[in-house]
Design an enzyme around this catalytic site. Structure first.
Site, PDB file in Angstrom:
ATOM      1  N   GLU A 136       0.852  -1.265  -0.075  1.00  0.00           N
ATOM      2  CA  GLU A 136       0.089   0.141   0.134  1.00  0.00           C
ATOM      3  C   GLU A 136       1.003   1.206   0.045  1.00  0.00           C
ATOM      4  O   GLU A 136       0.551   2.053   0.787  1.00  0.00           O
ATOM      5  CB  GLU A 136      -0.873   0.035   1.201  1.00  0.00           C
ATOM      6  CG  GLU A 136      -1.866  -1.086   1.297  1.00  0.00           C
ATOM      7  CD  GLU A 136      -2.920  -1.138   2.366  1.00  0.00           C
ATOM      8  OE1 GLU A 136      -2.578  -0.246   3.354  1.00  0.00           O
ATOM      9  OE2 GLU A 136      -3.635  -2.038   2.668  1.00  0.00           O
ATOM     10  N   ASN A 178       1.999  -5.130  -3.366  1.00  0.00           N
ATOM     11  CA  ASN A 178       0.666  -5.585  -2.792  1.00  0.00           C
ATOM     12  C   ASN A 178      -0.368  -4.415  -2.402  1.00  0.00           C
ATOM     13  O   ASN A 178       0.272  -3.315  -1.751  1.00  0.00           O
ATOM     14  CB  ASN A 178       0.847  -6.529  -1.507  1.00  0.00           C
ATOM     15  CG  ASN A 178      -0.501  -7.070  -1.058  1.00  0.00           C
ATOM     16  OD1 ASN A 178      -1.027  -7.777  -1.659  1.00  0.00           O
ATOM     17  ND2 ASN A 178      -1.009  -6.707   0.216  1.00  0.00           N
ATOM     18  N   HIS A 214     -10.208  -6.624  -1.099  1.00  0.00           N
ATOM     19  CA  HIS A 214     -11.290  -6.421  -0.140  1.00  0.00           C
ATOM     20  C   HIS A 214     -12.393  -5.752  -0.663  1.00  0.00           C
ATOM     21  O   HIS A 214     -12.400  -4.314  -0.975  1.00  0.00           O
ATOM     22  CB  HIS A 214     -10.701  -5.338   0.999  1.00  0.00           C
ATOM     23  CG  HIS A 214      -9.420  -5.942   1.623  1.00  0.00           C
ATOM     24  ND1 HIS A 214      -9.751  -7.164   2.552  1.00  0.00           N
ATOM     25  CD2 HIS A 214      -8.111  -5.654   1.687  1.00  0.00           C
ATOM     26  CE1 HIS A 214      -8.382  -7.236   3.051  1.00  0.00           C
ATOM     27  NE2 HIS A 214      -7.690  -6.396   2.518  1.00  0.00           N
ATOM     28  N   GLU A 242      -5.834 -10.860  -0.513  1.00  0.00           N
ATOM     29  CA  GLU A 242      -6.459 -10.449   0.756  1.00  0.00           C
ATOM     30  C   GLU A 242      -8.095 -10.663   0.604  1.00  0.00           C
ATOM     31  O   GLU A 242      -8.627  -9.915   0.943  1.00  0.00           O
ATOM     32  CB  GLU A 242      -6.001  -9.158   1.316  1.00  0.00           C
ATOM     33  CG  GLU A 242      -4.673  -9.020   1.581  1.00  0.00           C
ATOM     34  CD  GLU A 242      -4.049  -7.843   2.174  1.00  0.00           C
ATOM     35  OE1 GLU A 242      -5.166  -7.177   2.952  1.00  0.00           O
ATOM     36  OE2 GLU A 242      -2.985  -7.518   2.217  1.00  0.00           O
ATOM     37  N   ASP A 244     -11.824 -10.449   0.533  1.00  0.00           N
ATOM     38  CA  ASP A 244     -13.134 -10.705   1.336  1.00  0.00           C
ATOM     39  C   ASP A 244     -14.199  -9.832   0.768  1.00  0.00           C
ATOM     40  O   ASP A 244     -14.008  -8.919  -0.028  1.00  0.00           O
ATOM     41  CB  ASP A 244     -12.953 -10.440   2.868  1.00  0.00           C
ATOM     42  CG  ASP A 244     -12.231  -9.001   3.526  1.00  0.00           C
ATOM     43  OD1 ASP A 244     -12.260  -8.273   2.403  1.00  0.00           O
ATOM     44  OD2 ASP A 244     -11.514  -8.944   4.565  1.00  0.00           O
TER      45      ASP A 244
HETATM   46  C1  XIL Z   1      -5.217  -5.923   8.936  1.00  0.00           C
HETATM   47  C2  XIL Z   1      -5.507  -7.036   9.775  1.00  0.00           C
HETATM   48  O1  XIL Z   1      -6.441  -7.924   9.394  1.00  0.00           O
HETATM   49  C3  XIL Z   1      -6.083  -6.251  11.136  1.00  0.00           C
HETATM   50  O2  XIL Z   1      -6.310  -7.412  12.345  1.00  0.00           O
HETATM   51  C4  XIL Z   1      -5.321  -5.282  11.579  1.00  0.00           C
HETATM   52  O3  XIL Z   1      -5.767  -4.785  12.900  1.00  0.00           O
HETATM   53  C5  XIL Z   1      -5.037  -4.267  10.562  1.00  0.00           C
HETATM   54  O4  XIL Z   1      -4.486  -4.864   9.383  1.00  0.00           O
HETATM   55  N1  XIL Z   1      -4.564  -4.530   4.046  1.00  0.00           N
HETATM   56  C6  XIL Z   1      -3.408  -5.268   4.449  1.00  0.00           C
HETATM   57  C7  XIL Z   1      -3.575  -5.875   5.765  1.00  0.00           C
HETATM   58  O5  XIL Z   1      -2.666  -5.201   3.682  1.00  0.00           O
HETATM   59  O6  XIL Z   1      -2.222  -6.062   6.327  1.00  0.00           O
HETATM   60  C8  XIL Z   1      -4.599  -5.283   6.665  1.00  0.00           C
HETATM   61  O7  XIL Z   1      -4.655  -6.501   7.830  1.00  0.00           O
HETATM   62  C9  XIL Z   1      -5.769  -5.323   5.911  1.00  0.00           C
HETATM   63  C10 XIL Z   1      -5.660  -4.294   4.630  1.00  0.00           C
END
Ligand code: XIL
Length: 326
Positions: A136, A178, A214, A242, A244
């Site tokens: 990010e 990423n 996400h 990642e 969801d």
């Molecule tokens: C999130 C975790 O799931 C949480 O437990 C934590 O509090 C915050 O980070 N993008 C990413 C991940 O690359 O590392 C993040 O993970 C979610 C968004």
């Protein structure tokens, strides 16, 4: 340990179609919840430590590392023939106070970053298939670096410094950039694409781009397919890293079906892409998902509910994996 796998599980179906199916995992849940590990190892052939390899956890003081959670997860993965995605080596979030609160020269920051990467990547050399080297880096509009010790104190060069350090520490690991929001067309996606093209052209060791995914149940998977496709020209891989699919809570049956459709189409898109061999979900059970706290009013984002029952999204993943790949 020999892991006996049921033929109907996600990891086996994925492997049959050229996709490693994984999940983000929590060392705390593994240690305290007896139902967590068996489902994780039965269904998934890859895991990403959800927080345990981030700077704040793994490097809590300047001269002290804490590998306890990371070691537990890597050991679990190895016991169950699961690959590991390392996450992450340079990010603007979840950094320790000693780092963010310190005042450092540019050279000191470069040394801190290089030493950290040599130590963490080196510890697991040969045991981590893919690393999210930089996470990010870019703001949602895509044209500015997120403020972090790295961007502010080193400048844009920190990205390639991180990739070169990771490659030196484990020449066999596949190194990923990423990010979120790059699974849809837009300024950010274009900017990241141009950066990766530049890295490839200049020989910066980068091997893949992680599309976090996400998303909501209204996500248009054709967008993802278009973004994946353009990376083929660069000779790098893409991964869904990642995923969801959040819903309003409580979800209706129609919400759950629409969610299943997004999982199905994304899995099939990865399976059909010649450069996508990784589909990692951000967790697997709604019991521990980050979604409700981060996106209030939403949840139910994963294929297993809070009691580990399979949801329509699970069947969607199975159908999608079966439809993709060879
Ligand atoms: C999130 C975790 O799931 C949480 O437990 C934590 O509090 C915050 O980070 N993008 C990413 C991940 O690359 O590392 C993040 O993970 C979610 C968004």
């Amino acid at each position: 340990m020999v892991t006996l796998l049921a033929s109907g599980c996600l990891r086996v179906i994925g492997a049959q179609h050229g996709v490693a199916v994984g999940a983000a995992a929590k060392a705390s849940a593994l240690a305290t919840d007896p139902d967590y590990g068996p489902v994780l190892s039965r269904e998934f052939g890859m895991l990403t430590p959800e927080n345990e390899m981030k700077w704040a956890q793994v490097h809590p003081e300047r001269d002290r590392y804490d590998f306890s959670g990371a070691d537990d997860l890597v050991a679990f993965a190895e016991q169950h023939d699961m690959a590991v995605r390392g996450h992450t080596l340079a990010w603007h979030s979840q950094n320790p106070g000693w780092l963010t609160g310190g005042s450092w020269t540019r050279d000191e920051l470069i040394s801190l970053l290089e030493d950290h990467i040599a130590t963490v990547v080196g510890r697991y050399r040969g045991r981590i298939a893919q690393w999210d080297v930089v996470n990010e880096a870019w703001t949602p509009i895509g044209l500015r670096l997120n403020p972090s010790p790295w961007s502010t104190g080193i400048g844009a060069d920190y990205l390639e410094i991180a990739f070169r350090a990771a490659h030196a520490a484990d020449p066999d690991a596949q190194l990923f950039y990423n990010d979120y929001g790059i699974e849809v067309a837009g300024a950010k996606a274009d900017h990241v694409y141009a950066m990766v093209a530049d890295f490839v052209a200049r020989g910066v060791p980068i091997h893949g781009v992680g599309l976090q995914m996400h998303v909501t149940s209204y996500f248009d998977v054709a967008q993802l397919e278009a973004q994946m496709a353009r990376y083929e020209a660069l000779g790098v891989k893409v991964g869904i890293t990642e995923m969801d699919v959040r819903l309003p809570v409580p979800p209706t049956p129609a919400d759950l079906d629409r969610q299943a459709g997004v999982y199905e189409r994304a899995a099939s898109a990865c399976g059909r892409s010649p450069i996508c061999d990784t589909l990692v979900l951000w967790g697997f059970t709604d019991r521990y998902s980050w979604v409700p706290s981060f996106y209030p009013g939403t949840g139910a984002a994963l294929p297993f509910d809070e009691d580990y029952a399979e949801k329509p999204a699970y069947d969607g993943l199975v159908r999608g994996l079966q439809a993709g790949g060879p």
